[in-house]
Design a protein around this motif. Sequence first.
Motif, PDB file in Angstrom:
ATOM      1  N   SER A 159       0.845  -1.187   0.000  1.00 22.15           N
ATOM      2  CA  SER A 159       0.000   0.000   0.000  1.00 22.15           C
ATOM      3  C   SER A 159       0.880   1.235   0.000  1.00 22.15           C
ATOM      4  O   SER A 159       1.723   1.397   0.881  1.00 22.15           O
ATOM      5  N   GLY A 160       0.696   2.088  -0.995  1.00 22.06           N
ATOM      6  CA  GLY A 160       1.494   3.307  -1.082  1.00 22.06           C
ATOM      7  C   GLY A 160       1.578   3.812  -2.505  1.00 22.06           C
ATOM      8  O   GLY A 160       0.991   3.238  -3.425  1.00 22.06           O
ATOM      9  N   VAL A 161       2.310   4.886  -2.679  1.00 21.12           N
ATOM     10  CA  VAL A 161       2.487   5.476  -4.006  1.00 21.12           C
ATOM     11  C   VAL A 161       3.453   4.616  -4.803  1.00 21.12           C
ATOM     12  O   VAL A 161       4.522   4.240  -4.317  1.00 21.12           O
ATOM     13  N   ILE A 162       3.062   4.288  -6.019  1.00 11.76           N
ATOM     14  CA  ILE A 162       3.922   3.513  -6.920  1.00 11.76           C
ATOM     15  C   ILE A 162       4.609   4.506  -7.845  1.00 11.76           C
ATOM     16  O   ILE A 162       4.013   5.032  -8.791  1.00 11.76           O
ATOM     17  N   ASP A 163       5.888   4.784  -7.560  1.00 13.86           N
ATOM     18  CA  ASP A 163       6.616   5.791  -8.328  1.00 13.86           C
ATOM     19  C   ASP A 163       8.057   5.339  -8.515  1.00 13.86           C
ATOM     20  O   ASP A 163       8.331   4.128  -8.502  1.00 13.86           O
ATOM     21  N   GLU A 164       8.997   6.276  -8.665  1.00 14.59           N
ATOM     22  CA  GLU A 164      10.378   5.916  -8.946  1.00 14.59           C
ATOM     23  C   GLU A 164      11.047   5.176  -7.800  1.00 14.59           C
ATOM     24  O   GLU A 164      12.108   4.589  -7.956  1.00 14.59           O
ATOM     25  N   ARG A 165      10.425   5.188  -6.641  1.00 16.35           N
ATOM     26  CA  ARG A 165      10.961   4.463  -5.493  1.00 16.35           C
ATOM     27  C   ARG A 165      10.601   2.982  -5.513  1.00 16.35           C
ATOM     28  O   ARG A 165      11.180   2.194  -4.762  1.00 16.35           O
ATOM     29  N   PHE A 166       9.664   2.587  -6.330  1.00 13.15           N
ATOM     30  CA  PHE A 166       9.156   1.220  -6.336  1.00 13.15           C
ATOM     31  C   PHE A 166      10.015   0.328  -7.223  1.00 13.15           C
ATOM     32  O   PHE A 166      10.298   0.667  -8.379  1.00 13.15           O
ATOM     33  N   ILE A 200      -2.074  -1.518  -3.677  1.00 12.50           N
ATOM     34  CA  ILE A 200      -3.029  -0.437  -3.445  1.00 12.50           C
ATOM     35  C   ILE A 200      -2.286   0.891  -3.516  1.00 12.50           C
ATOM     36  O   ILE A 200      -1.255   1.060  -2.853  1.00 12.50           O
ATOM     37  N   GLY A 201      -2.790   1.822  -4.310  1.00 12.95           N
ATOM     38  CA  GLY A 201      -2.181   3.148  -4.378  1.00 12.95           C
ATOM     39  C   GLY A 201      -2.061   3.647  -5.794  1.00 12.95           C
ATOM     40  O   GLY A 201      -2.157   2.872  -6.754  1.00 12.95           O
ATOM     41  N   PRO A 202      -1.851   4.952  -5.947  1.00 17.75           N
ATOM     42  CA  PRO A 202      -1.736   5.556  -7.269  1.00 17.75           C
ATOM     43  C   PRO A 202      -0.393   5.292  -7.918  1.00 17.75           C
ATOM     44  O   PRO A 202       0.618   5.119  -7.229  1.00 17.75           O
ATOM     45  N   THR A 203      -0.376   5.259  -9.244  1.00 14.68           N
ATOM     46  CA  THR A 203       0.870   5.164 -10.003  1.00 14.68           C
ATOM     47  C   THR A 203       1.185   6.545 -10.567  1.00 14.68           C
ATOM     48  O   THR A 203       0.389   7.110 -11.320  1.00 14.68           O
ATOM     49  N   VAL A 204       2.326   7.109 -10.177  1.00 15.53           N
ATOM     50  CA  VAL A 204       2.686   8.463 -10.604  1.00 15.53           C
ATOM     51  C   VAL A 204       4.144   8.508 -11.032  1.00 15.53           C
ATOM     52  O   VAL A 204       4.980   7.763 -10.532  1.00 15.53           O
ATOM     53  N   VAL A 233      -0.624 -10.483 -10.359  1.00 15.53           N
ATOM     54  CA  VAL A 233      -0.325  -9.132  -9.891  1.00 15.53           C
ATOM     55  C   VAL A 233      -1.564  -8.277 -10.106  1.00 15.53           C
ATOM     56  O   VAL A 233      -2.062  -8.153 -11.230  1.00 15.53           O
ATOM     57  N   HIS A 234      -2.075  -7.676  -9.040  1.00 14.65           N
ATOM     58  CA  HIS A 234      -3.365  -6.994  -9.071  1.00 14.65           C
ATOM     59  C   HIS A 234      -3.220  -5.548  -8.587  1.00 14.65           C
ATOM     60  O   HIS A 234      -2.819  -5.303  -7.448  1.00 14.65           O
ATOM     61  N   TYR A 235      -3.553  -4.601  -9.463  1.00 13.73           N
ATOM     62  CA  TYR A 235      -3.483  -3.178  -9.144  1.00 13.73           C
ATOM     63  C   TYR A 235      -4.889  -2.689  -8.814  1.00 13.73           C
ATOM     64  O   TYR A 235      -5.747  -2.561  -9.702  1.00 13.73           O
ATOM     65  N   LEU A 286       7.454  -4.222   1.334  1.00 17.18           N
ATOM     66  CA  LEU A 286       7.994  -2.899   1.005  1.00 17.18           C
ATOM     67  C   LEU A 286       9.075  -3.090  -0.049  1.00 17.18           C
ATOM     68  O   LEU A 286      10.269  -3.050   0.250  1.00 17.18           O
ATOM     69  N   PRO A 287       8.680  -3.294  -1.302  1.00 19.38           N
ATOM     70  CA  PRO A 287       9.661  -3.558  -2.360  1.00 19.38           C
ATOM     71  C   PRO A 287      10.214  -2.273  -2.957  1.00 19.38           C
ATOM     72  O   PRO A 287       9.981  -1.947  -4.130  1.00 19.38           O
ATOM     73  N   PHE A 288      10.975  -1.529  -2.153  1.00 18.55           N
ATOM     74  CA  PHE A 288      11.530  -0.267  -2.619  1.00 18.55           C
ATOM     75  C   PHE A 288      12.867  -0.490  -3.313  1.00 18.55           C
ATOM     76  O   PHE A 288      13.692  -1.302  -2.874  1.00 18.55           O
ATOM     77  N   ALA A 289      13.071   0.252  -4.382  1.00 15.32           N
ATOM     78  CA  ALA A 289      14.352   0.227  -5.073  1.00 15.32           C
ATOM     79  C   ALA A 289      15.397   0.904  -4.198  1.00 15.32           C
ATOM     80  O   ALA A 289      15.081   1.755  -3.358  1.00 15.32           O
TER      81      ALA A 289
END
Length: 401
Positions: free
Chosen positions: A232-239, A259-263, A276-278, A299-302
């Motif tokens: 759960s969180g923002v899916i962005d360059e950190r993901f 869960i969360g927006p893709t930006v 994989v479910h968005y 928490l699959p952060f890059a």
Amino acid sequence: MKLTDSTPSTPETTQLVYHTAGKPKTPLASSAGNARDLICFSHLRWNFVYQRPQHLLSRAAQQYRVWFLEEPIWADQLYLNEQHQSDSLTVLVPHLPHGTTPDQAVVLQRQLLDEFIQQKRIVDFVAWYYTPMSLLFSDHLQPQLTVYDCMDELSAFWGAPPHLLEQERKLLDRADMVFTGGYSLYEAKQKRHRQVFAFPSSIDFAHFSAARRPQPDPADQRALANPRIGFSGVIDERFDYQLLTELAQRRPDWQFVLIGPTVKIDPALLPQRPNVHYLGMKNYKELPVYFANWDVAMLPFARNESTRFISPTKTPEYLAAGLPVVSTSIRDVVRTYGTSDFVQIADTAQAFEAAIDRALRGNHPEHWADIDTFLSENSWDHTWASMNRIMTTQLSMAIEQ
């Protein structure tokens, strides 16, 4: 398993229009000197992901009239929209005419802000900054207290304004105190200001612990098989979408729920697989219901510049929900949770898979009582009270001088 820089040219003067919604505000007495108002300058939208600004400022509204000023949006005319969230918290959204240049935008935001402060008869106030870029139109103000709540290293994010670091230097020169959203940020800022205080991500335990009790499965994930591994969180360059892609390939029997927006990233980069479910962005109030029907949280952060200083809010939220957590080696996660064995740390797909498998078998974490004690000592209520105590002390000292 889950536990139950040049001076801008001035455009022609424009008549200001104020749009309001909701109930009028009731003035409150403040516990910080004579300041009765708090003006927050934010790069985040109030109605975006519910995170640090919302947690802190909703609590600040118990002592102050809080004005949450967002970045502008484009419209047919110049006006400042007021959206009342409660009797003492209002979101302000500047609307600037289409075709406004960047220099004109600074002038118009300054104009809107000055007219607003005059209209509301705001005199003694706290200026609370999340973005140094707001100094471009607010550096003329004379608040009783200036607070920089540095929740992220914004200069490391994709699309950061080129002058952000220079504006931050100016803000650090002006600020009376700096709060940071994690210990890594604290270490990065502590030599740049005389008063820096670390306030890492906290938790609304009562809200998220509801997920420890059986909850009805939301309609959009009801048909998904188990086990479910959620984010759960923002899916962005950190993901780390490459990590998720490999995980989904390795374990087609596991369902990965996001869960969360893709930006700011191309959605085509994200894995498109049957498991994989968005589910998109959800209301903060809904999150415990989703968490209650997951088996493991991730928490699959890059590991890149944008994640170097982050302290993910989701870590304590997952734990409060009774979920085992697997994370990549984000520095603040490791030092806060990994060394206490509250969160499993893994960076490769193979290691991440093994950690999830361990959690699914009920072998991690083992010491929930210690986790709950830690969470109870790190509530948002406690964090705000500590912040406000520091602010009150600073203002009292200034008044005595």
